[in-house]
Scaffold this motif. Structure first.
Motif, PDB file in Angstrom:
ATOM      1  N   SER A 109       1.144   3.931  -3.200  1.00 35.26           N
ATOM      2  CA  SER A 109       0.663   6.144  -2.382  1.00 35.26           C
ATOM      3  C   SER A 109       1.535   6.208  -2.742  1.00 35.26           C
TER       4      SER A 109
ATOM      5  N   GLU B  34      -1.197  12.081  -5.213  1.00 37.13           N
ATOM      6  CA  GLU B  34      -1.613  12.900  -3.980  1.00 37.13           C
ATOM      7  C   GLU B  34      -2.495  13.757  -4.341  1.00 37.13           C
TER       8      GLU B  34
ATOM      9  N   GLN C 146       0.798  -1.221  -0.009  1.00 38.06           N
ATOM     10  CA  GLN C 146      -0.339  -0.041   0.270  1.00 38.06           C
ATOM     11  C   GLN C 146       0.710   1.230   0.009  1.00 38.06           C
ATOM     12  N   GLN C 147       1.812   1.178   0.621  1.00 37.60           N
ATOM     13  CA  GLN C 147       3.121   2.505   1.133  1.00 37.60           C
ATOM     14  C   GLN C 147       3.400   2.820  -0.756  1.00 37.60           C
TER      15      GLN C 147
END
Length: 310
Positions: free
Chosen positions: A150, A155, A146-147
């Motif tokens: 992301s 963002e 997930q990091q």
């Protein structure tokens, strides 16, 4: 335990457990479940029947599960034999036979069950440990994935009234770009970093609390302890600077970082009202002292004037 006994019962009738041939005659079949005839013969010949001791737990722990299974059915067969003897003697003689061996047998069976339960608990504990390690490993892998996702994604901040106001402000100033989005992201990152800093600074689980003015414990630095918080009014008077809202909440609420925005506002308003009352009481006290000093100065001035006139 019933399921285990049923499992053992299936194993007990396999050839590798009992390889004895089936008895041929009815008497031989009967002797498998009662020993009364043999005991009567021994009694007639005035011979004594040797009686052993019960199994110890230490001895049973050294045996394998397969050996314990065999031993359990040997004990079960012996128990049925002794109970059959008791019923036989009660019907024939009118009195039950000696039950001392049955008591020892029950003790041995109870100890065997204890050993089996111990192994079950160890097996369940080991299985739970493996499951926890597996879940922890998978969780770490999922968080790492997930990091990475992301980091690769762009963002985008949440659309809030503050974001819309910033866009309207830029439009009024003649700016039509995405600088307001970058500013919103910068503010959000700043808040997250500040929260992380407060969690590390005020980690009550891993850091000891030290009173103001006391020396630090051995091997501890200022960053590894939490200084006891003073009165908010005295702190503000001495430092001559405003105290952040998080510091006010932290000094009064232990789990302040778990509160929502509305809860924080309610608590801060209550604390601010109390601080206002404290400030008012301090101000009135200082004003009273100032009035006493002025009255004292006036009395001294009047006495000096009267002395000069005389």
């Amino acid at each position: 335990m019933i399921n285990r006994i049923m499992t053992w019962s299936r194993l007990a009738f396999k050839p590798k457990y009992f390889n004895a041939q089936a008895p041929a005659t009815q008497s031989e079949k009967l002797l498998q479940f009662t020993d009364a005839l043999t005991k009567q013969q021994l009694k007639d010949t005035k011979q004594q029947v040797s009686q052993g001791r019960s199994w110890k737990v230490e001895e049973l722990r050294l045996k394998s599960t397969e050996d314990l299974t065999k031993l359990w059915y040997v004990m079960l067969k012996e128990k049925n034999l002794l109970l059959s003897d008791g019923i036989f003697f009660k019907k024939v003689v009118g009195v039950k036979g000696r039950m001392g061996k049955l008591v020892q047998l029950k003790i041995s069976m109870a100890r065997l069950k204890t050993v089996v339960q111990e192994r079950d608990r160890i097996r369940q504990k080991y299985r739970k440990q493996l499951e926890d390690e597996y879940v922890k490993q998978k969780t770490e892998q999922y968080l790492a994935q997930q990091q990475e996702i992301s980091k690769s994604e762009i963002e985008v901040p949440e659309i809030t009234p503050n974001l819309l106001r910033a866009k309207v402000r830029d439009l009024k100033l003649g700016k039509d770009d995405v600088s307001y989005i970058e500013e919103a992201l910068r503010i959000r990152h700043k808040k997250e970093d500040y929260k992380q800093y407060l969690r590390e600074k005020y980690d009550y689980k891993n850091k000891p609390i030290v009173k103001l003015g006391e020396n630090l414990p051995e091997g501890k630095t200022e960053d590894q302890v939490i200084r006891q918080f003073k009165s908010s009014v005295q702190e503000q008077i001495e430092t001559a600077k405003p105290i952040p809202q998080d510091e006010i909440l932290r000094s009064h609420v232990k789990n302040w970082f778990m509160l929502g925005p509305k809860q924080k506002r309610v608590i801060v308003n209550f604390l601010q009202a109390r601080r206002a009352r404290e400030s008012k009481s301090l101000f009135l006290r200082e004003l009273d002292l100032l009035g006493q000093k002025i009255r004292h100065d006036l009395q001294q001035y009047q006495q000096q004037k009267q002395a000069q006139q005389q």
